[in-house]
Design a protein around this motif. Structure first.
Motif, short mmCIF file in Angstrom:
data_model
loop_
_atom_site.label_atom_id
_atom_site.label_comp_id
_atom_site.label_asym_id
_atom_site.label_seq_id
_atom_site.Cartn_x
_atom_site.Cartn_y
_atom_site.Cartn_z
N ASN A 1 0.81 -1.22 0.00
CA ASN A 1 0.00 0.00 0.00
C ASN A 1 0.84 1.27 0.00
OD1 ASN A 1 -2.21 -1.65 0.01
ND2 ASN A 1 -2.70 -1.36 2.16
N ASN B 1 -2.73 -0.55 -5.13
CA ASN B 1 -2.70 -0.67 -3.68
C ASN B 1 -2.57 0.72 -3.06
OD1 ASN B 1 -2.57 -3.68 -3.42
ND2 ASN B 1 -0.73 -3.36 -4.65
N ARG C 1 -3.34 -8.38 -5.10
CA ARG C 1 -2.64 -7.20 -4.61
C ARG C 1 -1.14 -7.32 -4.88
NH1 ARG C 1 -2.93 -7.40 0.76
NH2 ARG C 1 -2.06 -5.30 0.91
N HIS D 1 1.03 -4.90 -7.42
CA HIS D 1 2.24 -4.22 -6.94
C HIS D 1 3.37 -4.41 -7.95
CE1 HIS D 1 5.65 -3.08 -4.46
NE2 HIS D 1 6.14 -4.30 -4.56
#
Length: 278
Positions: free
Chosen positions: A214, A238, A253, A257
């Motif tokens: 994130n 993210n 996710r 990335h």
């Protein structure tokens, strides 16, 4: 005649999003492996459930244990013997693309104040020391040392940008020995690895690792300010690093990335080449 489907041929020709041709070709080739469409859904169902059980077990108030060396050896063995050459090359590229992106932040925001990343493995064997664990910890270390505002993230003209620790990718430098047993696609390999990570890291190490994705949004915003391109934030799937999550939807996710770092690397490498040629 290309063996790709019409949609994949469209992806092959589409240059709207920044991504290097070598990375795109590796990804499209890997996606066409039979295991991606047959074995992966079953692995994701079974091992996804096992991952959540492992996550629950690691969250119990029990003494924590970790085995970084064993984790590295197991992953490298799987990469050498089971994981497709295309997936191995994408994994090696990811180390380099992310190290370059963070080093760009350091060179242009805190040169001489923050130690740059040096994780640039070129072979599977290099990953025994240029470790998966260090990959996450070095990102966190760099962000902590950069500080709240990345020290200096003000916009600057292209000719003022610094590339001191940037290493352009040359696929000829990567070496992956090809074996007949290397049949597993990238996504299926990650599904196998994620339970190992959860088991062989401490609960805090694993929680930090799966939430580190994130920071993509923060990286995009900081670099977007530096090069005066706010559209970079759209490349980050993210987002919102202050909201900590568990292993739900981890495979997607993780994959997004990887795409993000490839997109950001390609955007910056294009800018570097333009500046150099000018």
């Amino acid at each position: 005649m290309s063996r790709r489907s019409p949609f994949l041929r469209a992806l092959e020709a589409d240059d709207t999003l920044p991504i290097e041709r070598e990375a795109l070709t590796l990804w499209l080739d890997d996606m066409q492996r039979p295991t991606r469409w047959s074995l992966r859904p079953l692995l994701q169902l079974v091992l996804g459930a096992l991952l959540h059980l492992t996550w629950f077990f690691k969250r119990l108030p029990l003494p924590q244990f970790r085995a970084h060396g064993l984790l590295q050896r197991l992953i490298c063995w799987f990469c050498r013997h089971v994981v497709s050459p295309e997936a191995n090359l994408l994994i090696l590229r990811h180390y380099a693309t992310e190290s370059n992106v963070i080093n760009f932040l350091i060179d242009n925001g805190a040169a001489g104040k923050v130690e740059p990343l040096a994780l640039y493995p070129r072979r599977i064997e290099d990953m025994l020391t240029e470790s998966f664990v260090d990959h996450d910890q070095e990102l966190f270390r760099a962000f902590a040392e950069l500080g709240e505002r990345g020290q200096d993230s003000a916009p600057r003209p292209p000719e003022a940008l610094r590339w001191d620790h940037w290493r352009p990718l040359d696929m000829a430098e990567f070496t992956v020995e090809r074996r007949r047993t290397q049949v597993l696609d990238f996504e299926s390999a990650h599904v196998l690895f994620m339970c190992l990570f959860c088991l062989l890291l401490t609960r805090e190490e694993y929680r930090d690792a799966i939430n580190g994705f994130n920071l993509d949004q923060s990286i995009a915003l900081r670099i977007g300010r530096m090069i005066d391109d706010p559209s970079l934030a759209e490349l980050a799937y993210n987002k919102y690093p202050h909201y900590l999550v568990g292993p739900w939807n981890l495979s997607q996710r993780f994959l997004m990335h990887g795409f993000f770092t490839e997109h950001l690397y390609a955007r910056l490498e294009g800018l570097r080449r333009e500046t150099t040629s000018a």
